[in-house]
Design an enzyme around this catalytic site. Structure first.
Site, PDB file in Angstrom:
ATOM      1  CE  LYS A 136      -4.289  -1.962   0.715  1.00 45.77           C
ATOM      2  NZ  LYS A 136      -5.240  -2.387   1.735  1.00 45.77           N
ATOM      3  NE  ARG A 140      -7.481  -8.353   0.059  1.00 45.12           N
ATOM      4  CZ  ARG A 140      -6.977  -7.583  -0.903  1.00 45.12           C
ATOM      5  NH1 ARG A 140      -5.972  -6.785  -0.636  1.00 45.12           N
ATOM      6  NH2 ARG A 140      -7.480  -7.624  -2.121  1.00 45.12           N
TER       7      ARG A 140
HETATM    8  N1  PMM Z   1      -7.430  -3.862   0.197  1.00 43.57           N
HETATM    9  C1  PMM Z   1      -7.702  -3.886  -1.118  1.00 43.57           C
HETATM   10  C2  PMM Z   1      -8.776  -4.644  -1.619  1.00 43.57           C
HETATM   11  N2  PMM Z   1      -9.563  -5.359  -0.789  1.00 43.57           N
HETATM   12  N3  PMM Z   1     -10.096  -6.084   1.389  1.00 43.57           N
HETATM   13  C3  PMM Z   1      -9.859  -6.060   2.700  1.00 43.57           C
HETATM   14  N4  PMM Z   1     -10.656  -6.759   3.542  1.00 43.57           N
HETATM   15  N5  PMM Z   1      -8.848  -5.339   3.244  1.00 43.57           N
HETATM   16  C4  PMM Z   1      -7.995  -4.591   2.466  1.00 43.57           C
HETATM   17  O1  PMM Z   1      -7.089  -3.934   3.011  1.00 43.57           O
HETATM   18  C5  PMM Z   1      -8.228  -4.576   1.058  1.00 43.57           C
HETATM   19  C6  PMM Z   1      -9.297  -5.358   0.544  1.00 43.57           C
HETATM   20  C7  PMM Z   1      -6.860  -3.066  -2.056  1.00 43.57           C
HETATM   21  O2  PMM Z   1      -5.619  -3.639  -2.241  1.00 43.57           O
HETATM   22  P1  PMM Z   1      -5.190  -4.432  -3.563  1.00 43.57           P
HETATM   23  O3  PMM Z   1      -5.480  -3.536  -4.746  1.00 43.57           O
HETATM   24  O4  PMM Z   1      -3.738  -4.707  -3.366  1.00 43.57           O
HETATM   25  O5  PMM Z   1      -6.002  -5.703  -3.653  1.00 43.57           O
END
Ligand code: PMM
Length: 280
Positions: free
Chosen positions: A228, A262
């Site tokens: 991030k 995640r």
């Molecule tokens: N971050 C992203 C997408 N979905 N879901 C949850 N629960 N928590 C998060 O921090 C989150 C998410 C965006 O990140 P990406 O583009 O790397 O998938």
């Protein structure tokens, strides 16, 4: 096939709680901020999920809509055309880990659960679609409730908080009450502070530093820090070069009590956790 809740309970102890599960990310989108376009086709997404499982991912999280700052929404139909063939292919190829569907649309969640998903990951904490809570209650699935200020198209426009930890905690407590009122089981609700969703770096860092205050709410807490921009803000590294930052932040999250991390590089996170657990 182990349920997500059984997996959580079977984790070894770590730092006064349990070692977190590692959720590997599969974005079937042309425009996600961290890996946009890399796994946009069905075959590439299927192969990426299989690799994450081979690397040790405990859960796969699949999404067909980018939620990066400034992103525009997709229709549920577009989203389903991206994710459903991938989930079906994983199950047909013997993937047994729980699959989480990252969506704000109840129709996508419903069809993903039918295709073999087990968990609904809703970055709107089930506020975007009025049918989401009822669906999750009916299906008795795990529901991830995440905090976001505003929506992806506007959320990074000068977010302000008097006390970010208190505000996020209060918001999540309210969403837990709404989910319980809709018939969801308390143990099936997981919480997420929403690192990067309507927050400046200082807000994100305060939430990780005080993650224990969210963990004390009695629900598993998921943390998504991987790649991030707040991490890039610290080291000046571009998104494609933030793995050391992501591993360090993930480990701090683990020490602060996160139950699920995640991440994009599941194998690296698993190895980092293995070492941390042995040395702790
Ligand atoms: N971050 C992203 C997408 N979905 N879901 C949850 N629960 N928590 C998060 O921090 C989150 C998410 C965006 O990140 P990406 O583009 O790397 O998938």
């Amino acid at each position: 096939m182990a349920s997500p809740l059984d997996l959580l309970r079977a984790q070894p102890p770590f730092a006064g709680r349990l070692l977190p599960l590692v959720m590997g990310i599969v974005n079937v989108t042309p425009d996600s901020f961290s890996d946009g376009g890399k796994h946009a086709g069905t075959d590439a997404a299927v192969a990426h999920g299989l690799k994450l499982v081979a690397d040790g991912a405990d859960i796969l999280d699949i999404g067909g809509e980018s939620t990066r700052p400034g992103a525009w929404p997709v229709t549920p139909e577009q989203e389903q055309a991206r994710v459903l063939p991938v989930i079906r292919a994983w199950r047909a190829r013997g993937v047994t880990v729980p699959v989480s569907i990252d969506t704000r649309h109840a129709s996508t969640a419903r069809s993903a659960l039918e295709a073999g998903a087990d968990i609904v990951n809703d970055v709107s904490a089930a506020t975007h679609d009025p049918d989401m809570l009822r669906l999750c209650a009916e299906r008795r699935c795990v529901l991830i409730l995440m905090h976001m200020k505003g929506d992806p198209s506007t959320m990074q426009q000068q977010p302000r908080y008097a006390d970010v930890v208190r505000e996020v905690r209060g918001y999540l407590a309210g969403r837990v009450e709404a989910a319980l009122a809709a018939g969801c089981a308390r143990h099936s609700l997981w919480l997420d502070p929403g690192f990067g969703f309507g927050k400046l770096p200082e807000h994100n860092f305060a939430l990780v530093r005080c993650l224990g205050e969210l963990c004390d709410m009695g629900h598993p807490v998921l943390l998504g820090v991987s790649r991030k921009s707040s991490l890039g803000h610290l080291t000046g590294r571009p998104v494609e070069d933030r793995e050391p930052e992501s591993l360090a932040a993930g480990l701090v999250g683990a020490l602060k009590g996160a139950s699920v991390l995640r991440v994009h590089e599941a194998g690296w996170m698993k190895r980092a956790l293995q070492v941390a657990q042995a040395l702790w």
